[in-house]
Design a protein around this motif. Structure first.
Motif, PDB file in Angstrom:
ATOM      1  N   SER A  55      -8.852  -5.201  24.707  1.00 38.53           N
ATOM      2  CA  SER A  55      -9.745  -5.218  25.877  1.00 38.53           C
ATOM      3  C   SER A  55     -11.015  -4.414  25.639  1.00 38.53           C
ATOM      4  O   SER A  55     -11.789  -4.192  26.575  1.00 38.53           O
ATOM      5  CB  SER A  55      -9.016  -4.671  27.107  1.00 38.53           C
ATOM      6  OG  SER A  55      -8.709  -3.303  26.928  1.00 38.53           O
TER       7      SER A  55
ATOM      8  N   VAL B 189     -11.239  -0.872  27.688  1.00 40.18           N
ATOM      9  CA  VAL B 189     -11.766  -1.105  29.038  1.00 40.18           C
ATOM     10  C   VAL B 189     -11.593   0.109  29.944  1.00 40.18           C
ATOM     11  O   VAL B 189     -12.444   0.379  30.805  1.00 40.18           O
ATOM     12  CB  VAL B 189     -11.097  -2.357  29.649  1.00 40.18           C
ATOM     13  CG1 VAL B 189      -9.609  -2.148  29.867  1.00 40.18           C
ATOM     14  CG2 VAL B 189     -11.774  -2.747  30.950  1.00 40.18           C
TER      15      VAL B 189
ATOM     16  N   ARG C 236     -17.101  -7.947  33.837  1.00 46.39           N
ATOM     17  CA  ARG C 236     -18.126  -7.337  32.987  1.00 46.39           C
ATOM     18  C   ARG C 236     -19.403  -8.180  32.953  1.00 46.39           C
ATOM     19  O   ARG C 236     -20.512  -7.629  32.918  1.00 46.39           O
ATOM     20  CB  ARG C 236     -17.579  -7.129  31.573  1.00 46.39           C
ATOM     21  CG  ARG C 236     -16.477  -6.093  31.503  1.00 46.39           C
ATOM     22  CD  ARG C 236     -15.909  -5.933  30.116  1.00 46.39           C
ATOM     23  NE  ARG C 236     -16.898  -5.414  29.187  1.00 46.39           N
ATOM     24  CZ  ARG C 236     -16.614  -5.068  27.930  1.00 46.39           C
ATOM     25  NH1 ARG C 236     -15.379  -5.212  27.474  1.00 46.39           N
ATOM     26  NH2 ARG C 236     -17.555  -4.586  27.145  1.00 46.39           N
TER      27      ARG C 236
END
Length: 481
Positions: free
Chosen positions: A35, A38, A443
């Protein structure tokens, strides 16, 4: 009972004994790397929930902050007071370092599972939101996996709603009796009444109570720890060095050295913050949010508060004092924390800690009950079933408080939680690509300058999402117009 005890011990050995902790660690690291770290990229956004509280003015909805406090109240418990002491006694100061490490990794696991719970939540007939791993399995993986969801739901009720609530009642009654001489029956009766008032009010009353209790609980305990740290500020650098040195085997404090530090730190850290175990997502799904990842970030913050902040407070209270002696095992658990506090600030600290344990445990009782309610409503919507569960929880709390040996009956809790965690992790592995898509959408919106990203089910037509759970979505607004 002997036969059942053998079975549960075997399950415990197969899960917590060797398989589950490495599984949680490896998956947590994988999620973190895949990720793009994140949990660290969104770290600043975690604090927004304390300021804003909610993304809606509707008082009938659970706010992101209320969901945060309910989950913090569940995560923060005996593990933050007694569990940290046990980890230090068995693994030395280095265990604290590995508790920190697993929390930083677990923040990503917590974010992923809460994001999925939000994405697949459903609007109930009362207008509330319900979700969690059981519903994520059904709506994310399909009806062919209903058997897996049912196993999860049964284990959730058995471990948290029944077993752990008996333990919490026992913890409160034991602390009140030992420090203030209050009979167990009196404490049990008071706990039963308070539990009844809360559980018959449902998730809204639990959320409102948590919004008051948890800040008092956390600020009070952290404040006490900060006072102790300031009183011993010159010793703090040495304690931090001991933690790091013992963590990497530069300085052995207990038998087993670095291995004992890693094993105890990881296990106690996971028990404390519950990241990846599949419990907190049930609460995360109740919140009103504009995007699933928003609540994922909030729940990641919950892991941070539990381990990096509150567990560290307990660790510094112990390691800055003279009560703890490396290698000595004659005093551990809550007694070590209690005597360390007394050593720092005087005998009144034992009463403060008893009060803290009462708040910690009662917040956990509220949390554990809701997990059971959510699991039950997944399997049946019959009102009589919910009534039976609520009455049973009140009785279980009273039984756990009044009978010192009664908690032996609930020794199946850890094995059931082991199965629960395995089921949740299997589902997370299969649903991780969905979580990745949701994170990417979040995002991308931030990259375009959107201050508060909004989730639109119309952008994910292949997902079994409940559109009514996302009234702020552009497609929902267009439909309303």
């Amino acid at each position: 009972m002997g036969f059942l005890d053998t079975i549960f011990n075997a399950i415990n050995d197969l899960t917590w004994g060797w398989a589950l902790v490495p599984f949680l660690v490896v998956l947590g690291v994988f999620f973190t790397v895949a990720s793009d770290f994140v949990q660290f990229r969104f770290f600043k956004r975690m604090f927004n929930v304390l300021r804003s509280g909610s993304e809606t003015d509707d008082p009938t909805k659970i706010s992101a902050r209320e969901a945060l406090f309910v989950s913090v109240g569940g995560r923060v418990g005996g593990g933050n007071i007694a569990g940290v002491a046990v980890a230090i006694t068995a693994g030395g100061p280095g265990a604290v370092f590995w508790m920190w490490a697993i929390a930083l990794v677990g923040m990503c696991s917590g974010l992923i599972e809460a994001t999925l719970a939000q994405a697949y939540k459903r609007t109930s007939a009362e207008g509330d939101y319900r979700g969690g791993p059981a519903r994520s399995i059904i709506h994310g993986l399909g009806e062919n996996y209903r058997w897996l969801a049912i196993i999860y739901a049964v284990c959730l009720i058995a471990s948290f709603a029944i077993g752990f609530n008996a333990f919490q009642g026992n913890t409160v009654a034991g602390a009140a009796q030992d420090s203030m001489g209050i009979p167990r029956v009196a404490t049990g009766a008071l706990l039963a009444v308070l539990t009844g008032i809360i559980v018959f009010g449902g998730i809204h009353r639990i959320a409102k109570a948590a919004d008051v209790i948890i800040p008092v609980m956390a600020i009070g305990y952290i404040g006490m720890a900060l006072i102790i740290i300031l009183l011993n500020i010159t010793s703090l650098p040495g304690v931090i060095w001991d933690i790091v040195a013992n963590a990497f085997g530069f300085r052995e404090a207990v038998a087993g050295g670095m291995g004992a530090a890693i094993a105890n730190g990881l296990r106690r850290g996971l028990f404390s913050n519950e990241a990846g175990l599949g419990s907190a997502p049930n609460v995360a799904a109740t919140a009103y949010n504009l995007h699933p990842v928003s609540q994922g970030i909030t729940q990641s913050f919950s892991v941070f508060i539990d381990t990096i902040v509150i567990c560290s407070c307990t660790a510094f209270v112990i390691l800055l004092g003279d009560v703890y002696q490396p290698g000595a095992e004659d005093i551990d658990g809550v007694a070590l924390t209690q005597q360390s506090m007394v050593n720092h600030v005087g005998t009144w600290a034992q009463y403060f800690l008893t009060f803290a344990i009462l708040l910690f445990s009662f917040s956990s009782i509220m949390y554990n009950y809701y997990l059971g309610e959510n699991a039950l409503t997944f399997m049946t919507e019959k009102p009589v079933a919910l009534l039976v569960l609520r009455v049973a929880i009140i009785g279980i709390v009273f039984l756990g408080a009044t009978a010192p040996g009664a908690t032996v009956v609930f020794s199946f809790s850890d094995p059931m939680m082991g199965i629960l965690a395995i089921v949740n992790l299997l589902a997370l592995m299969m649903l991780f690509p969905i979580a990745q898509r949701l994170i990417r959408d979040f995002r991308d919106q931030i990259g375009r300058g959107v201050a508060k990203p909004i989730f639109d089910p119309a952008d994910f037509p292949d997902l079994d999402v409940d559109p009514s759970a996302w009234p702020e979505a552009p497609s929902a607004r267009r439909a309303a117009e």
